[in-house]
Design a protein around this motif. Sequence first.
Motif, PDB file in Angstrom:
ATOM      1  N   GLU A  69       4.260   2.577   9.737  1.00 16.34           N
ATOM      2  CA  GLU A  69       3.125   2.925  10.339  1.00 16.34           C
ATOM      3  C   GLU A  69       3.157   3.596  11.787  1.00 16.34           C
ATOM      4  O   GLU A  69       3.533   2.830  12.784  1.00 16.34           O
ATOM      5  CB  GLU A  69       1.542   1.997  10.975  1.00 16.34           C
ATOM      6  CG  GLU A  69       0.451   2.170  11.036  1.00 16.34           C
ATOM      7  CD  GLU A  69      -0.417   1.512  11.239  1.00 16.34           C
ATOM      8  OE1 GLU A  69      -1.983   1.735  11.416  1.00 16.34           O
ATOM      9  OE2 GLU A  69      -0.451  -0.521  10.750  1.00 16.34           O
ATOM     10  N   GLN A 127       5.297   7.541   2.889  1.00 17.48           N
ATOM     11  CA  GLN A 127       6.399   6.654   2.752  1.00 17.48           C
ATOM     12  C   GLN A 127       5.764   6.300   1.134  1.00 17.48           C
ATOM     13  O   GLN A 127       6.356   5.613   0.785  1.00 17.48           O
ATOM     14  CB  GLN A 127       5.056   5.241   3.849  1.00 17.48           C
ATOM     15  CG  GLN A 127       5.535   5.177   5.003  1.00 17.48           C
ATOM     16  CD  GLN A 127       4.737   4.279   5.433  1.00 17.48           C
ATOM     17  OE1 GLN A 127       4.773   3.075   5.210  1.00 17.48           O
ATOM     18  NE2 GLN A 127       4.148   4.938   6.589  1.00 17.48           N
ATOM     19  N   GLU A 128       4.566   6.533   0.680  1.00 19.08           N
ATOM     20  CA  GLU A 128       3.876   6.065  -0.704  1.00 19.08           C
ATOM     21  C   GLU A 128       4.381   6.912  -2.187  1.00 19.08           C
ATOM     22  O   GLU A 128       5.773   6.232  -2.515  1.00 19.08           O
ATOM     23  CB  GLU A 128       2.430   5.856  -0.942  1.00 19.08           C
ATOM     24  CG  GLU A 128       2.003   5.130  -0.300  1.00 19.08           C
ATOM     25  CD  GLU A 128       1.411   3.575  -0.765  1.00 19.08           C
ATOM     26  OE1 GLU A 128       2.020   3.133  -1.685  1.00 19.08           O
ATOM     27  OE2 GLU A 128       2.011   2.897   0.217  1.00 19.08           O
ATOM     28  N   ASN A 160       4.692  -0.916   4.596  1.00 19.39           N
ATOM     29  CA  ASN A 160       3.197   0.102   5.538  1.00 19.39           C
ATOM     30  C   ASN A 160       3.324  -0.562   6.742  1.00 19.39           C
ATOM     31  O   ASN A 160       3.193   0.264   7.636  1.00 19.39           O
ATOM     32  CB  ASN A 160       2.296  -0.222   4.332  1.00 19.39           C
ATOM     33  CG  ASN A 160       2.665   0.536   3.435  1.00 19.39           C
ATOM     34  OD1 ASN A 160       1.778  -0.274   2.568  1.00 19.39           O
ATOM     35  ND2 ASN A 160       3.283   1.482   2.988  1.00 19.39           N
ATOM     36  N   PHE A 193       2.368   7.985   6.087  1.00 18.69           N
ATOM     37  CA  PHE A 193       1.343   6.920   4.890  1.00 18.69           C
ATOM     38  C   PHE A 193       1.928   7.865   3.500  1.00 18.69           C
ATOM     39  O   PHE A 193       2.107   7.119   2.364  1.00 18.69           O
ATOM     40  CB  PHE A 193      -0.235   7.108   4.852  1.00 18.69           C
ATOM     41  CG  PHE A 193      -0.253   5.156   4.126  1.00 18.69           C
ATOM     42  CD1 PHE A 193       0.014   4.108   4.123  1.00 18.69           C
ATOM     43  CD2 PHE A 193      -0.292   5.825   2.492  1.00 18.69           C
ATOM     44  CE1 PHE A 193      -0.218   3.564   2.700  1.00 18.69           C
ATOM     45  CE2 PHE A 193      -1.309   4.810   1.703  1.00 18.69           C
ATOM     46  CZ  PHE A 193      -0.862   3.509   1.300  1.00 18.69           C
ATOM     47  N   LYS A 248       7.256  -2.910   0.180  1.00 20.10           N
ATOM     48  CA  LYS A 248       5.369  -1.866   0.192  1.00 20.10           C
ATOM     49  C   LYS A 248       4.750  -1.938   1.565  1.00 20.10           C
ATOM     50  O   LYS A 248       4.441  -1.268   2.469  1.00 20.10           O
ATOM     51  CB  LYS A 248       4.821  -1.833  -0.858  1.00 20.10           C
ATOM     52  CG  LYS A 248       3.626  -1.206  -0.308  1.00 20.10           C
ATOM     53  CD  LYS A 248       2.536  -1.097  -1.965  1.00 20.10           C
ATOM     54  CE  LYS A 248       1.244  -0.261  -1.210  1.00 20.10           C
ATOM     55  NZ  LYS A 248       0.909   1.003  -0.380  1.00 20.10           N
TER      56      LYS A 248
END
Length: 160
Positions: free
Chosen positions: A28, A36-37, A24, A33, A20
């Motif tokens: 970036e 990504q999550e 991140n 985001f 994670k």
Amino acid sequence: MVIIRTMHVEDIPQVQDVAKKSWNATYEGIIPFEIQEKFLKVAYNNDRMKQRLERSFLFVAEIDSNVVGFANFSPVNDEGKAELGAIYLYPEYQGKGIGSALLQKGINELEGVEEIYINVERDNEIGKSFYDAKGFQVLKEFDDDFEGHTLKTVRMVLNV
């Protein structure tokens, strides 16, 4: 001192945290985001991590009993080819030879490996410069649909 060893089930929470934080930091401005999550929840959930432990090679880098990075290799196929699916470190541990040690562990442990393949995002300068420095050669570049977001992906190979 860095210890490179085979990952164990009890390392899963630490590996998830490395994934994670490094994702991140690395992506970036490259991958939104929320995407990504969403990816991390699917690719690094507990069940998926247990499957990876059973079906692939996972190595961790440990400093003072804390996991600071990991690498995930596929098994070697009949032609001596393997995929490096992931090699991630906490950002503050990058550039210290730990990624190189994880790569070397895979080369040493994967019996019969002749070629290691990797896909790296074109704008991931840290990853690309690492693979360049290790002798990976660019094979091709292609667009990859990643959760509805187009990534410019570079396919590379290392002849071992």
